[in-house]
Design an enzyme around this catalytic site. Structure first.
Site, PDB file in Angstrom:
ATOM      1  CD  GLU A   1      78.396 -19.045  84.107  1.00 19.07           C
ATOM      2  OE1 GLU A   1      79.002 -17.993  83.900  1.00 19.07           O
ATOM      3  OE2 GLU A   1      78.946 -20.080  84.532  1.00 19.07           O
TER       4      GLU A   1
ATOM      5  CG  ASP B   1      80.719 -20.837  81.924  1.00 18.31           C
ATOM      6  OD1 ASP B   1      79.942 -21.463  81.189  1.00 18.31           O
ATOM      7  OD2 ASP B   1      81.036 -19.654  81.719  1.00 18.31           O
TER       8      ASP B   1
ATOM      9  CE1 TYR C   1      84.305 -21.205  80.264  1.00 20.77           C
ATOM     10  CE2 TYR C   1      86.476 -21.383  81.257  1.00 20.77           C
ATOM     11  CZ  TYR C   1      85.173 -20.920  81.291  1.00 20.77           C
ATOM     12  OH  TYR C   1      84.749 -20.176  82.361  1.00 20.77           O
TER      13      TYR C   1
END
Length: 859
Positions: free
Chosen positions: A9, A108, A322
């Protein structure tokens, strides 16, 4: 030789994947890495966006109510800007390489990451779209997590429901946003007053505006309480509040005074004494929303500021997992690594050592409220990573967010805190007084936060030893005159909670967790929604509170109880998106319902007009100016006298600006100034002086302003004084310069402001018939024909920092590129990869960003 093309990403993730998979053997080529078996490339977030309505039909270029609704059958996409187009083209070329036989989506792990990759794929040539696709799914940026994800690549077919949910969400937002905004603006707004509406932002605004209207309409009621003071034979004191059954308020002063007179100086008795044990379980692990809420409560951080720090701790420092998660639990496959992770945290800093040792000493970890596979979706709770916890180099914001997550991770494995709660009823004649006390017996998880058993709750008193039937003296009974209070304004913390549970009143964490599927937006988008409302001037920050502006209240008042303002409706849509993600619903059925809602929404605005947006201004106080019969009302940017009718009829002129010296004057403070007769002319803005200006020959002082710490010699852009400034936020740097750091910089004579570029041209603009000159600006070398976003001139620009390049282009290199552009543009085209003749899209500047950058001499 066949290769896999791995698309990440963002650039930093591509570098981490290359390092984890190939241990530095992958060679860097332009803006991608290449090994014998793989190419690792990257996007930069979303590279494409939905095309504007006029690309579907030319009639939609003009905002015309009769042409609504706008509902294309198939959505089309285009690069977001020139730089995104260049990166998209580079990815498509890599996808078309003969040696690339497989594509791997390493964006992601979530709904948006899936959409970013799938739109890159959708806009690629047909040959590239035919290649097989795999999915790498990782929630931590550690080497082990990345390797594990690539060892267990998922089939693209597994990801189709996630892709469908992402597309359904994106399309619904576009359809509702475009049609609602155009319908509202064409009927009740204007070109200068665009009324932006959206599927998530409008119900969020409704929460804030309706709370403010409730506060405005609130009428306080007087009541009285009687606070008794008691003394035992041994001389110990305690206090108790009068009550009668469940009521502790008296409706009149006379009745309260009569009770006080009846009990004061009398002897009473302990009617009852009850001691109850109380346990307090450790709080659940953090999801993003809870982390944002608590950071707002503790440090006053905005949701965006917290997310920025957490994101840096994830992808830059590799210290947290995350962050954009809505789960507060871990999955069962993580159990074996929980103790080693605690050991890593304990070794990171001495403050975590004792708590980590306790966790490591446990034979079995308490996992009932920690591990729950059913409550882990795309990502588990935010916890420290399983690698080395190196805390050096963290900004102050990052240190605070890491500390919150690290302590929470250790605390969740500790036992409950235990308290003794004591309730005493003291009877004086026929009147009862209730006293409460609370004492911590076992610190439990609270020890992780430094709370020990001798500490007590600040809201509770320490009661002396008492026994039932014991006689006590009532030494005083104070009558307290009070008023009922309106509801509190939303803070970012309380608003995030309301968004999470779609406005429902739920206090319990575990009950709220069960409602997350029906919230307003997602953890990843809520901070951006709040900022969007502020940018649109619907909401403003007032210290830690959020307050709807006149524009915001007017919009919600006009909409009334329309479904678009309903948190429950948007929550139900979010629930359906989650069902699509799980394969329990489908994109087509959802789109059909969204189209139907959009049609009804457009029709609703048919009879609306500008008058529906007007907000009746409530007088705050009489005007303090002598001889003026006007009243003070609140305007968007000031508190002023309503005797003002316009430039030709300015009235008495009383004005109190909301912004004074970089600080906001809240309504309560404004009322004090108005009562004292102080206006902005009289008001000396409170200034925090950091020290004498270090500029040679300057007699000014360095003070705090809204976005900077600057010298008092600065008066305006045209009268910039010595020019010394320290910016609170610097482009490309994390966090904000706080007042302590700025004071140190002033003492050392330092600044973070870049020297202003020389305005001496590097040459004439190569664009035919332009006549401008190329000058250096903050981020580019651009043409002097550029005036603003609406007037971008010829659009010629040479960006200082090119995608994938190391460092910035120097002035000498820019001259070389300009010479090359002169040669190429003589034939009507710009040399690829150097300079571009920008074509400025309406509302988006493509060249020369002079006015977007703060001047180095500004305050």
């Amino acid at each position: 030789m066949s290769r896999s093309l791995i698309i990440c990403e963002k650039p930093s993730v591509a570098a981490d994947v290359a390092k984890a998979l190939f241990a530095g053997t992958a060679k860097k080529k332009k803006d991608y890495f290449e090994s014998d078996s793989a190419i690792i490339a990257h996007a930069v977030g979303h590279l494409v966006e939905q095309v504007d309505p006029e690309k579907y039909d030319k009639k939609w270029k003009k905002w015309n109510y009769d042409d609504l609704p706008i509902a294309p059958d198939d959505f089309r996409y285009q690069p977001r800007d020139d730089r995104s187009g260049k990166q998209l083209s580079a990815l498509h070329k890599l996808m078309m390489r003969d040696d690339v036989t497989e594509l791997v989506n390493a964006c992601d792990a979530g709904r948006e990451g899936e959409l970013i990759f799938k739109l890159i794929l959708q806009t690629a040539p047909e040959e590239a779209r035919a290649k097989p696709v795999k999915r790498a799914w990782f929630s931590s940026m550690t080497k082990s997590a990345i390797k594990e994800a690539f060892d267990e690549l998922r089939d693209d077919g597994q990801m189709r429901p996630l892709e469908e949910a992402a597309r359904a969400r994106s399309e619904a937002d576009w359809l509702v946003g475009i049609n609602a905004t155009r319908a509202a603006t064409t009927k009740a707004g204007s070109v200068r007053k665009v009324l932006s509406l959206g599927r998530v932002q409008t119900p969020t605004l409704a929460l804030i505006a309706r709370r403010d209207l409730e506060i405005k309409a609130f009428v306080p009621e007087d009541y009285w309480q009687i606070d008794g003071a008691f003394t035992t034979d041994s001389g110990s004191d305690y206090r108790g509040m009068w009550h009668k059954g469940s009521k502790d308020r008296v409706p009149s002063a006379e009745e309260a005074e009569a009770i006080s007179a009846a009990v004061s100086g009398q002897v009473g008795v302990i009617e009852s004494l009850e001691v109850k044990p109380q346990t307090e379980l450790p709080p659940l692990l953090y999801d993003l929303t809870t982390l944002q809420r608590e950071a707002n409560q503790r440090f006053g951080f905005s949701a965006t500021r917290t997310l920025g720090a957490a994101q840096a701790l994830y992808d830059q420092h590799k210290l947290l997992t995350y962050p954009r998660t809505n789960s507060r639990y871990l999955s069962g496959d993580m159990v074996s690594g929980l103790k080693p992770r605690a050991k890593q945290v304990g070794g990171a800093a001495a403050v975590y050592a004792d708590a980590a040792r306790y966790v490591l000493s446990l034979d079995r970890l308490p996992l009932k409220r920690v591990v729950n596979d059913a409550k882990v979706g795309d990502h588990h709770a935010i916890i420290p990573t399983d690698g080395d916890q190196e805390l050096g180099g963290l900004s102050r914001d990052e240190q605070r967010i890491y500390d919150m997550v690290a302590r929470r991770y250790l605390a969740v494995f500790h036992p409950a805190a235990e308290f003794e709660r004591t309730t005493v009823e003291t009877k004086i004649k026929d009147h009862l007084f209730r006293s409460k006390g609370k004492v911590m017996i076992v610190s439990g998880w609270r020890a992780v936060y430094g709370e020990q058993t001798e500490s007590d709750d600040s809201d509770e008193q320490n009661l002396p030893p008492l026994t039932k039937g014991q006689a006590v003296d009532c030494t005083a009974a104070d009558v307290l005159a009070k008023q009922t209070k309106p509801p509190r304004r939303f803070t970012e913390s309380s608003l995030l909670r309301s968004m999470e549970i779609a406005g429902k009143l739920v206090d319990d964490d575990e009950a709220a967790d069960a409602m997350k599927d029906a919230g307003l937006g997602t953890p990843a988008t809520r901070a951006a929604t709040i900022e969007r409302l502020i940018d649109a001037e619907y909401v403003e920050r007032e210290k830690r509170s959020l307050r709807a502006t006149e524009k915001g209240i007017g919009l919600i008042t006009m909409l009334g109880d329309h479904l678009l303002t309903s948190p429950e409706l948007t929550g139900q849509w979010e629930q359906r998106l989650n069902r699509i993600e799980r394969g329990e619903d489908n994109h087509a059925a959802f789109r059909k319902d969204v189209d139907s809602f959009t049609q009804q929404l457009v029709e609703w605005f048919a009879d609306k007009e500008r008058a529906d947006l007007r907000v009746e201004r409530t007088p705050l106080a009489p005007c303090p100016n002598d001889g003026c019969e006007g009243e003070i009302v609140e305007y968007p940017k000031s508190y002023g006298c309503n005797s003002y009718k316009g430039k030709e009829e300015p009235g008495c002129g009383y004005t109190l600006w909301k912004q004074q010296g970089g600080k906001t004057i809240a309504l309560d403070e404004a009322m004090e100034h108005i009562a004292a007769g102080r206006s902005s002319k009289d008001l000396e803005a409170e200034r925090v002086v950091l020290g004498k200006c270090p500029s040679e020959g300057c007699d000014g002082e360095i003070i705090e302003r809204g976005r900077s710490y600057g010298c008092t010699s600065w008066k305006s852009r045209s009268d910039s004084g010595c020019g010394y400034v320290i910016w609170k936020r610097v482009r490309g740097q994390k966090g904000e310069v706080d007042i302590e750091a700025a004071t140190k910089m002033v003492a050392e004579g330092k600044t973070n402001a870049q020297p202003a570029p020389t305005k001496e041209p590097i040459g004439a603009c190569p664009t035919p018939d332009c006549g401008g000159e190329i000058v250096e600006n903050r981020r580019a070398y651009g043409c002097t024909s550029w005036k603003s976003r609406k007037n971008p001139g010829c659009g010629f620009v040479i960006w200082k920092r090119e995608r994938g390049a190391d460092g910035e282009i120097t002035r000498e290199q820019a001259v070389e590129k300009l010479e090359a552009a002169h040669a190429e543009l003589g034939g009507g085209t710009a040399k690829k990869g150097t300079a571009k003749k920008g074509t400025a899209k309406k509302g988006k500047a493509k060249a020369g960003e002079k006015s977007e950058e703060p001047a180095a001499t500004g305050g």
